[in-house]
Design a protein around this motif. Sequence first.
Motif, PDB file in Angstrom:
ATOM      1  N   HIS A  27       0.856  -1.182   0.000  1.00  0.00           N
ATOM      2  CA  HIS A  27       0.000   0.000   0.000  1.00  0.00           C
ATOM      3  C   HIS A  27       0.895   1.236   0.000  1.00  0.00           C
ATOM      4  CE1 HIS A  27      -3.063  -2.681   2.278  1.00  0.00           C
ATOM      5  NE2 HIS A  27      -3.193  -2.807   0.971  1.00  0.00           N
ATOM      6  N   GLN A  29      -0.334   4.360   0.272  1.00  0.00           N
ATOM      7  CA  GLN A  29      -0.966   5.339   1.151  1.00  0.00           C
ATOM      8  C   GLN A  29      -1.203   4.712   2.521  1.00  0.00           C
ATOM      9  OE1 GLN A  29      -3.789   8.187  -0.597  1.00  0.00           O
ATOM     10  NE2 GLN A  29      -5.299   7.172   0.691  1.00  0.00           N
ATOM     11  N   GLU A  31      -3.186   4.530   5.806  1.00  0.00           N
ATOM     12  CA  GLU A  31      -4.543   4.867   6.244  1.00  0.00           C
ATOM     13  C   GLU A  31      -4.686   4.677   7.758  1.00  0.00           C
ATOM     14  OE1 GLU A  31      -6.761   6.212   4.434  1.00  0.00           O
ATOM     15  OE2 GLU A  31      -6.182   5.738   2.385  1.00  0.00           O
ATOM     16  N   PHE A  72      -7.859  -2.447   0.257  1.00  0.00           N
ATOM     17  CA  PHE A  72      -7.122  -1.292  -0.258  1.00  0.00           C
ATOM     18  C   PHE A  72      -6.370  -1.661  -1.533  1.00  0.00           C
ATOM     19  CE2 PHE A  72      -6.472   0.515   4.323  1.00  0.00           C
ATOM     20  CZ  PHE A  72      -7.796   0.880   4.368  1.00  0.00           C
ATOM     21  N   TYR A  83       3.072   7.670   1.606  1.00  0.00           N
ATOM     22  CA  TYR A  83       2.604   8.924   2.191  1.00  0.00           C
ATOM     23  C   TYR A  83       1.384   8.673   3.062  1.00  0.00           C
ATOM     24  CZ  TYR A  83      -0.742   8.724  -1.671  1.00  0.00           C
ATOM     25  OH  TYR A  83      -1.716   8.326  -2.544  1.00  0.00           O
ATOM     26  N   SER A  85      -2.373   9.325   4.183  1.00  0.00           N
ATOM     27  CA  SER A  85      -3.619   9.795   3.581  1.00  0.00           C
ATOM     28  C   SER A  85      -4.060  11.057   4.319  1.00  0.00           C
ATOM     29  CB  SER A  85      -4.705   8.720   3.693  1.00  0.00           C
ATOM     30  OG  SER A  85      -5.115   8.575   5.036  1.00  0.00           O
ATOM     31  N   GLN A  86      -4.992  11.778   3.736  1.00  0.00           N
ATOM     32  CA  GLN A  86      -5.512  12.983   4.402  1.00  0.00           C
ATOM     33  C   GLN A  86      -6.108  12.629   5.763  1.00  0.00           C
ATOM     34  OE1 GLN A  86      -8.213  14.624   1.454  1.00  0.00           O
ATOM     35  NE2 GLN A  86      -6.744  16.253   1.027  1.00  0.00           N
ATOM     36  N   ASN A  87      -6.828  11.508   5.829  1.00  0.00           N
ATOM     37  CA  ASN A  87      -7.445  11.099   7.096  1.00  0.00           C
ATOM     38  C   ASN A  87      -6.393  10.772   8.148  1.00  0.00           C
ATOM     39  OD1 ASN A  87     -10.037  11.379   6.098  1.00  0.00           O
ATOM     40  ND2 ASN A  87     -10.198   9.250   5.488  1.00  0.00           N
ATOM     41  N   THR A  88      -5.336  10.077   7.748  1.00  0.00           N
ATOM     42  CA  THR A  88      -4.280   9.726   8.693  1.00  0.00           C
ATOM     43  C   THR A  88      -3.545  10.977   9.150  1.00  0.00           C
ATOM     44  OG1 THR A  88      -4.007   7.594   7.610  1.00  0.00           O
ATOM     45  CG2 THR A  88      -2.239   8.299   9.074  1.00  0.00           C
ATOM     46  N   ASN A  89      -3.261  11.863   8.224  1.00  0.00           N
ATOM     47  CA  ASN A  89      -2.594  13.113   8.572  1.00  0.00           C
ATOM     48  C   ASN A  89      -3.422  13.907   9.579  1.00  0.00           C
ATOM     49  OD1 ASN A  89      -0.288  14.897   8.071  1.00  0.00           O
ATOM     50  ND2 ASN A  89      -1.854  16.299   7.272  1.00  0.00           N
TER      51      ASN A  89
END
Length: 95
Positions: A27, A29, A31, A72, A83, A85-89
């Motif tokens: 993966h 990204q 998560e 996924f 990198y 994900s926006q949610n993880t960040n």
Amino acid sequence: MISFDKFTLKSQEAVQKVHRVAEERAHQQIEPEHLLLVLLDDPENLVSGLLKKIGVERATLQRKVETEISKFARLTGSVGQMYLSQNTNALLERA
């Protein structure tokens, strides 16, 4: 931008494990589910204790998270640059 040097040593270790978990599954990204899986991996940590107190079986939740992660998208060949994900960040920023 998240400053990982402000995390506790245990938190930094968890983030490193999360990276390995996502990489092992090809993966790109990372998560929140990857993070949850790492937190569920240790039956002696705070998360496991809290789940026990509220009556959630850790192993059952762990299997459900594994099922979700298996959905996924996977990369073939080299994973390359990983990198958050926006949610993880956002999750880590709030933490």
